[in-house]
Scaffold this motif. Structure first.
Motif, PDB file in Angstrom:
ATOM      1  N   ARG A   1      -9.055  -5.273   2.181  1.00 53.16           N
ATOM      2  CA  ARG A   1      -9.082  -3.836   1.859  1.00 53.16           C
ATOM      3  C   ARG A   1     -10.133  -3.504   0.798  1.00 53.16           C
ATOM      4  O   ARG A   1      -9.960  -2.609  -0.026  1.00 53.16           O
TER       5      ARG A   1
ATOM      6  N   LEU B   1       0.787   1.099  -3.760  1.00 48.97           N
ATOM      7  CA  LEU B   1       1.371  -0.227  -3.569  1.00 48.97           C
ATOM      8  C   LEU B   1       1.415  -0.988  -4.895  1.00 48.97           C
ATOM      9  O   LEU B   1       2.420  -1.636  -5.221  1.00 48.97           O
TER      10      LEU B   1
ATOM     11  N   ILE C   1      -1.472 -10.717  -1.501  1.00 50.60           N
ATOM     12  CA  ILE C   1      -2.238 -11.050  -0.292  1.00 50.60           C
ATOM     13  C   ILE C   1      -3.627 -10.419  -0.354  1.00 50.60           C
ATOM     14  O   ILE C   1      -4.645 -11.049  -0.035  1.00 50.60           O
ATOM     15  N   PHE C   2      -3.699  -9.154  -0.760  1.00 49.45           N
ATOM     16  CA  PHE C   2      -4.990  -8.459  -0.829  1.00 49.45           C
ATOM     17  C   PHE C   2      -5.940  -9.188  -1.775  1.00 49.45           C
ATOM     18  O   PHE C   2      -7.128  -9.353  -1.475  1.00 49.45           O
TER      19      PHE C   2
ATOM     20  N   LYS D   1       8.403 -14.196   2.247  1.00 49.14           N
ATOM     21  CA  LYS D   1       7.005 -14.418   2.630  1.00 49.14           C
ATOM     22  C   LYS D   1       6.208 -15.014   1.478  1.00 49.14           C
ATOM     23  O   LYS D   1       5.321 -15.852   1.683  1.00 49.14           O
TER      24      LYS D   1
ATOM     25  N   ALA E   1       8.376  -6.719  -1.923  1.00 57.42           N
ATOM     26  CA  ALA E   1       7.468  -6.653  -0.777  1.00 57.42           C
ATOM     27  C   ALA E   1       6.097  -6.155  -1.210  1.00 57.42           C
ATOM     28  O   ALA E   1       5.059  -6.648  -0.743  1.00 57.42           O
ATOM     29  N   ALA E   2       6.064  -5.174  -2.127  1.00 59.17           N
ATOM     30  CA  ALA E   2       4.793  -4.660  -2.627  1.00 59.17           C
ATOM     31  C   ALA E   2       4.068  -5.730  -3.433  1.00 59.17           C
ATOM     32  O   ALA E   2       2.833  -5.863  -3.341  1.00 59.17           O
TER      33      ALA E   2
ATOM     34  N   TYR F   1       4.177  -8.932  -2.981  1.00 62.91           N
ATOM     35  CA  TYR F   1       3.597  -9.881  -2.023  1.00 62.91           C
ATOM     36  C   TYR F   1       2.330  -9.313  -1.382  1.00 62.91           C
ATOM     37  O   TYR F   1       1.308 -10.005  -1.284  1.00 62.91           O
ATOM     38  N   LYS F   2       2.366  -8.042  -0.963  1.00 62.28           N
ATOM     39  CA  LYS F   2       1.208  -7.441  -0.302  1.00 62.28           C
ATOM     40  C   LYS F   2       0.015  -7.351  -1.237  1.00 62.28           C
ATOM     41  O   LYS F   2      -1.123  -7.631  -0.833  1.00 62.28           O
TER      42      LYS F   2
ATOM     43  N   GLU G   1      11.382 -12.689  -2.424  1.00 63.28           N
ATOM     44  CA  GLU G   1      10.583 -12.337  -1.257  1.00 63.28           C
ATOM     45  C   GLU G   1      10.264 -13.602  -0.452  1.00 63.28           C
ATOM     46  O   GLU G   1       9.504 -14.469  -0.912  1.00 63.28           O
TER      47      GLU G   1
END
Length: 704
Positions: free
Chosen positions: A289, A265, A282-283, A312, A275-276, A278-279, A310
């Motif tokens: 995780r 990611l 978030i982490f 989000k 999208a990656a 954003y993720k 993005e």
């Protein structure tokens, strides 16, 4: 044992008086697990059942019955403060006495103490953590002395730790009375973890009025600690085991930057995948995780994702601007980003826009009509936040006529979709009776769900980090602390570590490392508490402890109760065990037909139980047709008659087995022999024999 089952239950809630131990993992000295050992080869996920809230019309109160609305503007109420008008507090301020300084130190936390007693407290905690990690009894004594010194000087946080030590019998003699006393003093002094511990004690004793009062205060702190207006994805405690085995898949996903999926990611984000980006952000923002929280790194990823379009990231960054969490508060910028996200059909962004119109932040003026329209758009597209916000409008009468029935309905929809603030609002309504009936048990349960999201839940992350690094002793200490606060997953994890690792768990007892008795008693207590909260695997182990009399008085009645509890959650192992107890009349009436019914249900619950159930039915057929035969008595007596064979089977056939394997083989061979004899002695062709059968009796067919 008392014949009164309620009294029997009370004797174990919340503090069993009997010193108990759990059976050694895999050791099954009786015929009960003759077949269910096979069933255990298939693992079951043990987890408490989620709430699904249903409200009946009788629970609701109409708007006509409600109190008149306040003359002040309800939108200005501090009870609906999505973005936070005041400056946000640090987790250390929200959770006084937090162990963060020891477990997650930074440059600002080193050697800065407000007083000598605070210094003694943190030095004591540091030594206790080190002692648990290394199994050092001397270090534990020194840590306890430091904690006692701080407590004598009136430090509430030190009193809380003393309550914990007395509760589990670590470095101090086990005393639930002293634990309760110290937690009470600590709670009076403002320690919130002691309030969690007390609320859990009251809840277990069905003292819902006291429990609800404490959980209400804790839930409010938890709600105020949420970072954004939506559901804050607080790190949920990870269950490190599945049944009796390690939960390798969940642990793999919790290894932070070492996790292969995260590395992929991160690589995709570096290559420009919005999208990656954003993720990954978030982490880092929430510490998911297995990652440590890093707001600055998260914001960097969010800004890059926004540049890539993005939606989000636009929404989240807009809410960060609105809260001033990591960036200077800017309502105008927040409004622009939320509008941009909404244009990309991200319906949850309508909630932030609607709230800004409610408060008049970043817009020309307050506009309740526009706010309601935005909330309705979010709700119409299935967003839980939209339902929650509409519930608040009707609860407070903001831009609409106050209507508690409508508020209830919207809150229930939001709750069932997983919105934690809806849990909080419903808990308050059940607690106070506003808009419906006052139901304290429901209020307590809902408050608890929210309270467990408070800043003290960081203990779960630190415990998991320790376990992944191989520091089992520290993980056990932290899970034990969480278990005292009422976290079912922590209770289960701590108990599993004690049973799985045994002496290697670094369990610290009253004086040095735990004795076998101390370790087994602690594991039993933890499993019991987890079973009370719906953990079917825990209930199964409690039943085994009472069935075999391992560390407690053998009690088939209580074993049957525990198995019934696990069976109610469709646990195939427990259902099978109930069949066995009916077959032999142990703790349950002797009833071969009920035994068959339970065996069949076990197979329905778990197709992997097919072999075990087939053999059990063979045993039933043998017992039905040759009840008083030498072969039946011989099979039942095998574990006692041949202890040497049992030791041989345990040492040679299966490392942790027992003579019941021999019983299984003999049973199977006996059935085959008797059926072959029946075939040879069959009546001649043309003759008919009518079997004698009593009225109402059903013949158990021979197994196929």
């Amino acid at each position: 044992m008392s014949n009164n089952k309620e009294d029997a239950k009370r004797s174990t809630q919340p503090y069993p008086n009997t010193t108990t131990t759990m059976p050694r993992r895999g050791h099954v000295p009786h015929t009960l697990l003759l077949l269910s050992a096979i069933l255990f080869l298939h693992h079951h996920r043990a987890a408490a059942r989620p709430y699904v809230l249903m409200i009946s019309p009788d629970d609701l109160q109409s708007a006509a019955d409600a109190a008149a609305a306040d003359s002040s503007d309800p939108a200005d109420s501090s009870e609906w403060d999505e973005f936070g008008d005041s400056e946000s507090k640090s987790e250390d301020e929200l959770d006084p006495g937090s162990w963060r300084r020891i477990l997650e130190p930074d440059e600002t936390s080193e050697e800065k103490y407000g007083s000598e007693q605070e210094k003694a407290y943190y030095e004591g905690v540091r030594k206790i953590v080190e002692a648990a990690s290394e199994g050092d009894g001397r270090a534990m004594e020194e840590g306890v002395e430091e904690i006692e010194r701080a407590a004598r000087e009136g430090d509430a946080n030190a009193m809380s730790v003393l309550g914990f030590l007395y509760q589990i019998g670590m470095g101090k003699e086990r005393s639930k009375a002293k634990a309760f006393l110290y937690h009470s003093f600590a709670a009076e002094g403002g320690n919130l973890q002691s309030k969690m511990a007390l609320a859990h004690i009251y809840s277990r004793q069905d003292m819902h009025e006291q429990a609800a009062k404490l959980y209400a205060e804790l839930a409010e702190v938890a709600v105020n600690s949420f970072l954004i207006s939506k559901d804050s994805p607080v790190v949920e405690p990870v269950r490190i085991h599945v049944g009796a085995e390690e939960n390798k898949e969940a642990l793999r996903k919790s290894r932070g930057e070492d996790d292969e999926d995260f590395q992929i990611l991160d690589y995709q984000g570096q290559k420009g995948n919005a999208a990656a980006m954003y993720k990954v952000g978030i982490f880092y923002y929430y510490g998911l995780r297995g990652l440590r929280r890093d707001p600055s790194k998260a914001l960097s990823w969010f800004l890059k994702a926004v540049e890539k379009g993005e939606p989000k990231a636009m929404e989240l960054l807009g809410e960060i601007y609105a809260r001033g969490a990591g960036l200077e508060r800017n309502y105008t910028k927040a409004f622009e980003l939320l509008k941009l996200a909404a244009k990309h059909q991200l319906y949850s962004a309508y909630n932030g826009i609607g709230y800004l119109y409610v408060k008049g932040y970043g817009v020309e003026r307050k506009n309740y009509t526009k706010a309601r329209e935005y909330f309705e758009r979010a709700a119409d597209n299935g967003d839980a936040g939209g339902h929650y916000n509409l519930g608040v409008l009707y609860l407070k009468g903001i831009g609409v006529k106050k209507d508690f029935k409508m508020a209830w309905r919207y809150f229930v929809m939001a709750f069932n979709a997983g919105q934690p603030k809806a849990s909080y609002q419903l808990a308050k309504m059940f607690h106070t009776g506003v808009g419906g009936k006052k139901v304290l048990p429901m209020a307590t349960a809902l408050y608890k769900l929210v309270a467990e999201r408070g800043p003290w839940s960081s203990l779960s992350r630190w415990a998991l980090e320790s376990y992944l690094k191989g520091d089992v002793g520290k993980a056990l200490l932290l899970y034990s602390r969480m278990a005292e606060l009422g976290y079912e997953v922590a209770q289960s994890n701590a108990a599993w570590i004690l049973d799985k690792y045994g002496e290697l768990s670094m369990c610290m007892g009253e004086s040095g490392l735990c004795t076998d008795a101390e370790r087994h008693r602690r594991a039993h207590s933890l499993w019991w508490q987890a079973s009370e909260q719906g953990n079917e695997h825990a209930a199964l182990l409690i039943g085994d402890a009472y069935y075999y009399g391992k560390g407690t008085v053998k009690d088939y009645d209580r074993a049957a109760e525990a198995y019934m509890h696990a069976k109610s959650q469709s646990n195939a192992q427990a259902t099978f065990n109930l069949g066995y107890m009916h077959e032999h009349g142990l703790g349950l009436p002797f009833d071969l037909h009920l035994a068959k019914r339970y065996y069949d249900q076990a197979l329905e619950n778990d197709p992997a139980a097919k072999l075990a159930v087939k053999l059990a039915l063979a045993s039933l057929w043998l017992r039905r047709n040759y009840a008083d035969s030498f072969m039946v008595r011989f099979i039942d007596s095998l574990p006692e008659v041949y202890p040497r064979v049992e030791r041989w089977v345990e040492d040679v056939v299966m490392e942790e087995g027992n003579a019941t394997i021999l019983t299984l083989l003999v049973c199977l061979l006996t059935v085959l022999y008797l059926r072959e004899r029946q075939r040879r002695n069959a009546v001649a062709p043309g003759e008919a024999v009518i079997p004698q059968q009593q009225p109402g009796e059903h013949v158990i067919p021979a197994p196929q």
